[in-house]
Design a protein around this motif. Sequence first.
Motif, mmCIF file in Angstrom:
data_model
loop_
_atom_site.group_PDB
_atom_site.id
_atom_site.type_symbol
_atom_site.label_atom_id
_atom_site.label_comp_id
_atom_site.label_asym_id
_atom_site.label_seq_id
_atom_site.Cartn_x
_atom_site.Cartn_y
_atom_site.Cartn_z
ATOM 1 N N ASP A 288 0.854 -1.187 0.000
ATOM 2 C CA ASP A 288 0.000 0.000 0.000
ATOM 3 C C ASP A 288 0.887 1.232 0.000
ATOM 4 O O ASP A 288 1.983 1.222 0.591
ATOM 5 C CB ASP A 288 -0.890 0.041 1.248
ATOM 6 C CG ASP A 288 -1.821 -1.151 1.353
ATOM 7 O OD1 ASP A 288 -2.423 -1.510 0.329
ATOM 8 O OD2 ASP A 288 -1.941 -1.703 2.462
ATOM 9 N N ILE A 289 0.424 2.298 -0.624
ATOM 10 C CA ILE A 289 1.147 3.567 -0.634
ATOM 11 C C ILE A 289 0.184 4.635 -0.138
ATOM 12 O O ILE A 289 -0.915 4.795 -0.686
ATOM 13 C CB ILE A 289 1.669 3.911 -2.036
ATOM 14 C CG1 ILE A 289 2.635 2.824 -2.519
ATOM 15 C CG2 ILE A 289 2.357 5.277 -2.035
ATOM 16 C CD1 ILE A 289 3.163 3.034 -3.923
ATOM 17 N N LEU A 290 0.590 5.360 0.920
ATOM 18 C CA LEU A 290 -0.250 6.395 1.516
ATOM 19 C C LEU A 290 0.156 7.770 1.007
ATOM 20 O O LEU A 290 1.339 8.125 1.026
ATOM 21 C CB LEU A 290 -0.135 6.356 3.045
ATOM 22 C CG LEU A 290 -0.968 7.397 3.809
ATOM 23 C CD1 LEU A 290 -2.462 7.139 3.629
ATOM 24 C CD2 LEU A 290 -0.597 7.399 5.293
ATOM 25 N N PHE A 291 -0.836 8.531 0.555
ATOM 26 C CA PHE A 291 -0.611 9.889 0.079
ATOM 27 C C PHE A 291 -1.196 10.887 1.070
ATOM 28 O O PHE A 291 -2.249 10.644 1.671
ATOM 29 C CB PHE A 291 -1.269 10.109 -1.287
ATOM 30 C CG PHE A 291 -0.633 9.342 -2.406
ATOM 31 C CD1 PHE A 291 0.388 9.908 -3.155
ATOM 32 C CD2 PHE A 291 -1.060 8.056 -2.717
ATOM 33 C CE1 PHE A 291 0.981 9.203 -4.191
ATOM 34 C CE2 PHE A 291 -0.475 7.347 -3.750
ATOM 35 C CZ PHE A 291 0.546 7.923 -4.493
ATOM 36 N N ASP A 292 -0.513 12.006 1.216
ATOM 37 C CA ASP A 292 -1.027 13.111 2.023
ATOM 38 C C ASP A 292 -2.241 13.708 1.321
ATOM 39 O O ASP A 292 -2.189 14.021 0.127
ATOM 40 C CB ASP A 292 0.053 14.179 2.212
ATOM 41 C CG ASP A 292 -0.386 15.263 3.172
ATOM 42 O OD1 ASP A 292 -1.185 16.132 2.761
ATOM 43 O OD2 ASP A 292 0.062 15.265 4.328
ATOM 44 N N GLY A 293 -3.333 13.871 2.056
ATOM 45 C CA GLY A 293 -4.566 14.361 1.453
ATOM 46 C C GLY A 293 -4.510 15.801 1.001
ATOM 47 O O GLY A 293 -5.342 16.221 0.179
ATOM 48 N N GLN A 294 -3.554 16.575 1.522
ATOM 49 C CA GLN A 294 -3.465 17.982 1.136
ATOM 50 C C GLN A 294 -2.424 18.216 0.045
ATOM 51 O O GLN A 294 -2.679 18.921 -0.932
ATOM 52 C CB GLN A 294 -3.145 18.838 2.368
ATOM 53 C CG GLN A 294 -4.242 18.812 3.428
ATOM 54 C CD GLN A 294 -3.907 19.679 4.634
ATOM 55 O OE1 GLN A 294 -2.800 20.205 4.752
ATOM 56 N NE2 GLN A 294 -4.869 19.834 5.535
#
Length: 402
Positions: A288-294
């Motif tokens: 999984d790769i998590l991205f910053d929502g902003q």
Amino acid sequence: MMQRPHRRCEGTAMGAIVLDLRPGFGIGPFSLGMPICEAFAQIEQQPTIYDVVHVKYYDEEPLKLDIVISFPDHGFHLRFDPWSQRLRLVEIFDIKRLQMRYHTSLIGGPSTLATFVAVYALFGPTFPGIYDKDRGVYNLFYPGLSFAFPIPGQYTDCVHDREAELPLEFPDGTTPVTCRVSIYDSSTDKKVGVGSLMDKASVPPLPIDSVYMEEVHVKLAEELHFSVRGQNIPFGASPQDVWTELGRPCGIHQKQVDQMVIHSGSDPRPRTTLCGDYFYNYFMRGLDILFDGQTHKVKKFVLHTNYPGHADFNSYIKCNFVIFASEFGGSFQEVNNCKHRITPSTKWEHVKEILGDCGRAAIQTQGSTSNPFGSTFVYGYQNIAFEVMKNGYIATVTLFQS
């Protein structure tokens, strides 16, 4: 050995099913070399046929024995190599419960006895087999396929010097009936049968263009490096950058509240506002790769080992990661020769020998209802956290920037 019931649909009619037999390749929808998650996908597509499914594995040492998917109502097992989690052997242990179709002919099931004469007539001439004196079983081999026949004690003299003439018939005119059928990869020309011969079945080689078991390299340094296929995916990469390197994700989902942020003390915002981040899920690559929502930049990578006994088992294909620390020297190209490397098979005690003791673990649980396997332990180092199962094996690795 743990046995995990997968499902039971009450009221399903029981009886022999018919599956196409493909010597050297598989049976029905199950192909040799397929990852275990693909086998489960086939099972899920036909719940009325595969209504009783057991998953068996060695809980304390999951790499020691096969992971077995068993169909007790239909009399066969799927045996998966525990290291690669790919199908290495199909084992039919009750041929009266499973009818096989070879070309246009049927064999097995409650109505068609798989006798020695019937097998020989259907599959044709072959070389003399091997007699296992200890088990009283005669193994007959074809490419990628073998049949085991029990030999009564009074007829062991029909077998000479571990070989018997074909077709095998007893003096009273009867012929033995198959007690076990094995389907295995024939590319190595190994003879696979019952007992110790069963261990000779190996996983077929992967296709050249396959991404399964593709290595993911991680280099621990002041600036952490994450590499797939030799291409570095840095923290701060955009979704477009990730798509270019890894392709379209299998799924995208919004991250809920970050349960670990309270331990960092670095974000004063109320926890209810920390829900803008989102994951790219690459289930078929085990990450999984998590991205910053902003900012829409990469902030975390999560690598999954897919060990049985973990709540996420079968959600991801195994990620074949290799992690090594920069202070030990070396490069991505030299990682296979590095003694100080961490892989999915590395136990937690050895991780501590490599990286040092990190102190107490945080306890992670999803509740007894959703997670029947109990809690796991999360150990944190700078830029990396390990989720460890009770048996000491790594369940997930999370990479981040402090």
